[in-house]
Design an enzyme around this catalytic site. Structure first.
Site, short mmCIF file in Angstrom:
data_model
loop_
_atom_site.label_atom_id
_atom_site.label_comp_id
_atom_site.label_asym_id
_atom_site.label_seq_id
_atom_site.Cartn_x
_atom_site.Cartn_y
_atom_site.Cartn_z
N CYS A 1 57.75 -25.31 -3.56
CA CYS A 1 57.71 -26.41 -4.51
C CYS A 1 56.47 -27.25 -4.27
O CYS A 1 56.12 -27.54 -3.12
CB CYS A 1 58.97 -27.28 -4.35
SG CYS A 1 59.04 -28.70 -5.47
N HIS B 1 64.82 -30.14 -11.12
CA HIS B 1 64.03 -31.35 -10.87
C HIS B 1 64.48 -32.50 -11.78
O HIS B 1 64.48 -33.67 -11.38
CB HIS B 1 62.54 -31.09 -11.13
CG HIS B 1 61.79 -30.60 -9.94
ND1 HIS B 1 61.72 -31.30 -8.75
CD2 HIS B 1 61.03 -29.48 -9.75
CE1 HIS B 1 60.96 -30.63 -7.88
NE2 HIS B 1 60.55 -29.53 -8.47
N HIS C 1 64.53 -23.87 -11.42
CA HIS C 1 63.83 -24.76 -10.49
C HIS C 1 63.36 -26.03 -11.20
O HIS C 1 63.58 -27.15 -10.72
CB HIS C 1 62.65 -24.01 -9.87
CG HIS C 1 61.87 -24.79 -8.87
ND1 HIS C 1 61.81 -24.43 -7.54
CD2 HIS C 1 61.09 -25.90 -8.99
CE1 HIS C 1 61.03 -25.30 -6.89
NE2 HIS C 1 60.59 -26.21 -7.75
N GLU C 2 62.72 -25.86 -12.36
CA GLU C 2 62.17 -27.02 -13.06
C GLU C 2 63.27 -27.87 -13.68
O GLU C 2 63.18 -29.11 -13.66
CB GLU C 2 61.16 -26.58 -14.12
CG GLU C 2 59.97 -25.82 -13.58
CD GLU C 2 59.26 -26.53 -12.43
OE1 GLU C 2 59.23 -27.79 -12.42
OE2 GLU C 2 58.76 -25.85 -11.53
#
Length: 215
Positions: free
Chosen positions: A126, A172, A168-169
């Site tokens: 990351c 966030h 993953h995004e």
């Protein structure tokens, strides 16, 4: 619908960020903005400012370099992320990880849900946790729903590495880092990953470091 007074602070924040040319600064783990849920995009930025912000995210992602970047990673708590992956990897890596090229895309108000029960585990890093990687088991296939930067609806299934990037995004935007889902015994410096765990899949790392992979 956001009121003008709701919109102003975020718009002003983005204008201040964009006042400096070049890539934006990426905030690191420990910054509160990375641990807060983001605000749904609902016109807080006018179309011209949104386009400028998206372009700044693209430039920052390329400069890092990375394959995705979420607005909180540059300090903006809006539910917006960008992804792009040219996937310049050897054939054996492509086959093991399902890593195929992805064009530049903007994800506005994204969410995802698993498709099926299959899970895949690979080392993941990351831009907000520089210098380290860890193995994360994630759904191998997900359904993404969101809008693009033009407000058009997106409803698409992603598999392999693109599915990992999407997850993953989007995580966030919910205040999550990949380490929240990682096998912490796998946590390795980038140098250690390059020296010991460069195999396409993390089987050797699991044996040596003592963590389990999904069946």
């Amino acid at each position: 619908m956001a009121t003008p007074s709701d919109r102003a602070p975020l718009a002003e924040q983005v204008e201040q960020l964009l006042a400096i040319e070049g890539p934006l600064a990426i905030v690191a783990a420990g910054e509160p903005v990375l641990r807060r849920s983001t605000e749904r995009f609902d016109g807080q930025l006018d179309p011209a400012l949104l386009a400028r912000f998206v372009e700044a995210l693209r430039i920052t992602m390329h400069a890092a370099p990375g394959v995705g970047l979420a607005a909180p990673q540059v300090g903006v708590p809006l539910r917006i992320a960008v992804i792009e992956d040219p996937a310049p990897v050897p054939e054996e890596v492509r086959l093991a990880r399902g890593r195929v090229p992805q064009p530049f895309r903007v994800l506005v108000n994204p969410s995802y849900e698993p498709v099926g029960s299959a899970r895949a585990a690979f080392f993941e890093g990351c831009l907000s946790v520089p210098g380290y990687q860890a193995v994360v088991a994630r759904p191998a296939e997900v359904r993404l729903t969101c809008e693009d930067e033009q407000g058009r609806a997106v409803d698409e299934v992603f598999t392999g590495w693109p599915a990992r990037i999407v997850q993953h995004e989007t995580d966030h935007l919910d205040g999550m880092l990949y380490l929240d889902r990682a096998e912490l015994r796998s946590l390795s410096s980038n140098q250690a990953v390059a020296e010991y765990w460069a195999q396409p899949a993390p089987g050797e790392a699991a044996k040596a470091l003592g963590f389990r992979l999904p069946d």
